[in-house]
Design a protein around this motif. Sequence first.
Motif, PDB file in Angstrom:
ATOM      1  N   LEU A 121      -8.457  11.094   2.563  1.00 28.33           N
ATOM      2  CA  LEU A 121      -8.889   9.705   2.457  1.00 28.33           C
ATOM      3  C   LEU A 121      -9.363   9.397   1.029  1.00 28.33           C
ATOM      4  CD1 LEU A 121     -10.771   9.238   5.856  1.00 28.33           C
ATOM      5  CD2 LEU A 121      -8.585   8.212   5.213  1.00 28.33           C
ATOM      6  N   ARG A 122      -8.672  10.006   0.081  1.00 28.58           N
ATOM      7  CA  ARG A 122      -9.099   9.893  -1.307  1.00 28.58           C
ATOM      8  C   ARG A 122      -9.034   8.459  -1.818  1.00 28.58           C
ATOM      9  NH1 ARG A 122      -5.725  15.132  -3.594  1.00 28.58           N
ATOM     10  NH2 ARG A 122      -7.085  16.755  -2.709  1.00 28.58           N
ATOM     11  N   GLY A 123      -8.032   7.719  -1.368  1.00 31.34           N
ATOM     12  CA  GLY A 123      -7.858   6.364  -1.866  1.00 31.34           C
ATOM     13  C   GLY A 123      -8.918   5.382  -1.419  1.00 31.34           C
ATOM     14  N   THR A 124      -9.794   5.790  -0.497  1.00 27.41           N
ATOM     15  CA  THR A 124     -10.846   4.873  -0.046  1.00 27.41           C
ATOM     16  C   THR A 124     -11.882   4.614  -1.124  1.00 27.41           C
ATOM     17  OG1 THR A 124     -12.201   6.659   0.882  1.00 27.41           O
ATOM     18  CG2 THR A 124     -10.587   5.614   2.349  1.00 27.41           C
ATOM     19  N   GLY A 125     -11.942   5.484  -2.134  1.00 16.84           N
ATOM     20  CA  GLY A 125     -12.930   5.273  -3.193  1.00 16.84           C
ATOM     21  C   GLY A 125     -14.339   5.175  -2.655  1.00 16.84           C
ATOM     22  N   ALA A 138       0.826  -1.210   0.000  1.00 13.46           N
ATOM     23  CA  ALA A 138       0.000   0.000   0.000  1.00 13.46           C
ATOM     24  C   ALA A 138       0.856   1.254   0.000  1.00 13.46           C
ATOM     25  CB  ALA A 138      -0.921  -0.008   1.212  1.00 13.46           C
ATOM     26  N   ALA A 139       1.986   1.240   0.702  1.00 12.60           N
ATOM     27  CA  ALA A 139       2.860   2.407   0.759  1.00 12.60           C
ATOM     28  C   ALA A 139       3.405   2.744  -0.625  1.00 12.60           C
ATOM     29  CB  ALA A 139       3.998   2.160   1.740  1.00 12.60           C
ATOM     30  N   GLU A 140       3.698   1.716  -1.405  1.00 15.43           N
ATOM     31  CA  GLU A 140       4.250   1.936  -2.746  1.00 15.43           C
ATOM     32  C   GLU A 140       3.272   2.666  -3.656  1.00 15.43           C
ATOM     33  OE1 GLU A 140       5.233  -1.933  -4.099  1.00 15.43           O
ATOM     34  OE2 GLU A 140       6.931  -2.195  -2.740  1.00 15.43           O
ATOM     35  N   SER A 141       1.981   2.478  -3.416  1.00 15.14           N
ATOM     36  CA  SER A 141       0.984   3.089  -4.308  1.00 15.14           C
ATOM     37  C   SER A 141       0.092   4.096  -3.590  1.00 15.14           C
ATOM     38  CB  SER A 141       0.110   1.998  -4.940  1.00 15.14           C
ATOM     39  OG  SER A 141      -0.587   1.271  -3.945  1.00 15.14           O
ATOM     40  N   ALA A 142       0.527   4.560  -2.388  1.00 15.38           N
ATOM     41  CA  ALA A 142      -0.311   5.487  -1.618  1.00 15.38           C
ATOM     42  C   ALA A 142      -0.537   6.795  -2.372  1.00 15.38           C
ATOM     43  CB  ALA A 142       0.321   5.758  -0.257  1.00 15.38           C
ATOM     44  N   ALA A 143       0.509   7.351  -2.959  1.00 17.01           N
ATOM     45  CA  ALA A 143       0.362   8.605  -3.697  1.00 17.01           C
ATOM     46  C   ALA A 143      -0.527   8.412  -4.929  1.00 17.01           C
ATOM     47  CB  ALA A 143       1.732   9.136  -4.110  1.00 17.01           C
ATOM     48  N   ALA A 144      -0.378   7.270  -5.587  1.00 22.06           N
ATOM     49  CA  ALA A 144      -1.204   6.990  -6.764  1.00 22.06           C
ATOM     50  C   ALA A 144      -2.663   6.823  -6.372  1.00 22.06           C
ATOM     51  CB  ALA A 144      -0.694   5.736  -7.470  1.00 22.06           C
ATOM     52  N   ALA A 145      -2.918   6.172  -5.238  1.00 24.25           N
ATOM     53  CA  ALA A 145      -4.294   6.011  -4.764  1.00 24.25           C
ATOM     54  C   ALA A 145      -4.910   7.360  -4.431  1.00 24.25           C
ATOM     55  CB  ALA A 145      -4.320   5.097  -3.536  1.00 24.25           C
ATOM     56  N   ASP A 146      -4.097   8.247  -3.870  1.00 25.30           N
ATOM     57  CA  ASP A 146      -4.569   9.582  -3.530  1.00 25.30           C
ATOM     58  C   ASP A 146      -4.965  10.338  -4.799  1.00 25.30           C
ATOM     59  OD1 ASP A 146      -4.762  11.522  -1.212  1.00 25.30           O
ATOM     60  OD2 ASP A 146      -3.479  12.689  -2.541  1.00 25.30           O
ATOM     61  N   SER A 147      -4.233  10.141  -5.870  1.00 28.66           N
ATOM     62  CA  SER A 147      -4.521  10.823  -7.140  1.00 28.66           C
ATOM     63  C   SER A 147      -5.692  10.181  -7.885  1.00 28.66           C
ATOM     64  CB  SER A 147      -3.286  10.815  -8.038  1.00 28.66           C
ATOM     65  OG  SER A 147      -2.220  11.520  -7.437  1.00 28.66           O
ATOM     66  N   TRP A 164      -1.970  14.547   7.012  1.00 27.77           N
ATOM     67  CA  TRP A 164      -2.684  15.662   7.632  1.00 27.77           C
ATOM     68  C   TRP A 164      -4.110  15.747   7.087  1.00 27.77           C
ATOM     69  CZ3 TRP A 164      -4.528  20.407   5.623  1.00 27.77           C
ATOM     70  CH2 TRP A 164      -4.832  21.394   6.568  1.00 27.77           C
ATOM     71  N   ARG A 165      -4.251  15.629   5.775  1.00 29.31           N
ATOM     72  CA  ARG A 165      -5.588  15.663   5.170  1.00 29.31           C
ATOM     73  C   ARG A 165      -6.413  14.451   5.591  1.00 29.31           C
ATOM     74  NH1 ARG A 165      -5.444  14.664   0.198  1.00 29.31           N
ATOM     75  NH2 ARG A 165      -3.236  14.526  -0.342  1.00 29.31           N
ATOM     76  N   ASP A 166      -5.783  13.284   5.578  1.00 30.55           N
ATOM     77  CA  ASP A 166      -6.505  12.055   5.905  1.00 30.55           C
ATOM     78  C   ASP A 166      -7.006  12.059   7.351  1.00 30.55           C
ATOM     79  OD1 ASP A 166      -5.994  11.143   3.354  1.00 30.55           O
ATOM     80  OD2 ASP A 166      -4.401   9.753   3.941  1.00 30.55           O
ATOM     81  N   VAL A 167      -6.151  12.485   8.279  1.00 26.63           N
ATOM     82  CA  VAL A 167      -6.532  12.472   9.694  1.00 26.63           C
ATOM     83  C   VAL A 167      -7.648  13.473   9.963  1.00 26.63           C
ATOM     84  CG1 VAL A 167      -5.706  12.984  12.036  1.00 26.63           C
ATOM     85  CG2 VAL A 167      -4.328  11.570  10.504  1.00 26.63           C
TER      86      VAL A 167
END
Length: 384
Positions: free
Chosen positions: A193-197, A26-35, A355-358
């Motif tokens: 929490l953008r990656g939550t879809g 998940a860490a490897e694709s965290a930025a991609a999930a956010d986008s 910061w945004r997610d929390v």
Amino acid sequence: MTNAMPGTSPADTGLAAAAGKVAELAAESAAAADSANRLSPPVAEALVSAGFARHLVGPKWGGTAAAPGAMRDLARALAVVGAGCMSAAWCGGVLAAVGRMCSHLPEEGQRELWGDGPDVPLAGSLAPSGTVREVPGGWRLSGTWDFASGVDYAQWTMVGGLVRGAEGPPVLRHFVLPSSDYRVLGTWLNVGLRGTGSNSVVLDDVFVPAHRSFEHRSVLMGDPDPAAPRLHRVPLKLINGLFFVAPGIGAVEGALGAWTEWTANRVEITGARTSSRPGVRLTLARAAAGLDAARLIVDRAAAEADDAEVTPALTLRATRDYSTAVDLLLDSVNGLLRMSGARGQAQSSPVQRVWRDVHCMAGHAALQPDVNADGWAKHALGEE
């Protein structure tokens, strides 16, 4: 009620070990999930394979809800994944939470979900929406339900609706539908929490049989069957906040580690080391202490959910503590971002993402400080 922490060790379900592997992926694709506003398919699949979907499913279907220390195990596993990607951990918590809720279905409905095994990806939209019309054998549903985290990868989704009660006002029921019965709308364009879809689902006059529905009241109160797993029998509010705050603990831990490593090598425009500033050292100490305190509070609540005698006071304290843990996490991550300067606000910075997610986590209904504090305070003051 004692303040001592129960001594139960986390369950040996394999979840904690598997969570470490999910966190790396998940860490490897965290930025991609956010986008992309959704997890990558490999991360979504890894959450299910790790055991999050089965964790609070009953042993009858191959789940691990009855494992000793299961709630504490889940809290720690969610934090582990959260350190890599909070959105992934949030979806892991939803998998477990909706599995626990769907365990209140009639047996026929449970068999339809888990008859072939407990590793079934589920999503849910808890708040009542749309229209529900009672018909022979069940209900017909139409409308749009929002905020169904992980719905793009779900095989089944639970939605809520109000139906006429036997007496008095309408009551909230939950309805479980296969993915073939609804459409997913890409409505999740959030600040965090953008990656939550957490997209919306649309139903167009869909029939839901009676065996795929249950009253919310049964979840709130807990299963009255003494043979049911303990975590199906406890009140929802005793554990509900944990599904959402535990990912935040891991996320702040990850942000703190990244910030500390980065700050240790930063140099001011004057040439001085950033780490020599007293304010920076104070921020580090406070953030770390706040994180530790939040972890201890949530760990105690999870351990007591596993073992302690369930009383109204215990449930009220747990809800109070979940909100308090959120406040501690907010203070920690706010300090880190403030002391990051403009570079820490760049899209590439993991600190600004956490910061945004929390902050988005803090807005969840189960974690509202006024409501949770008020319930506990009324009890402590003898007003109820």
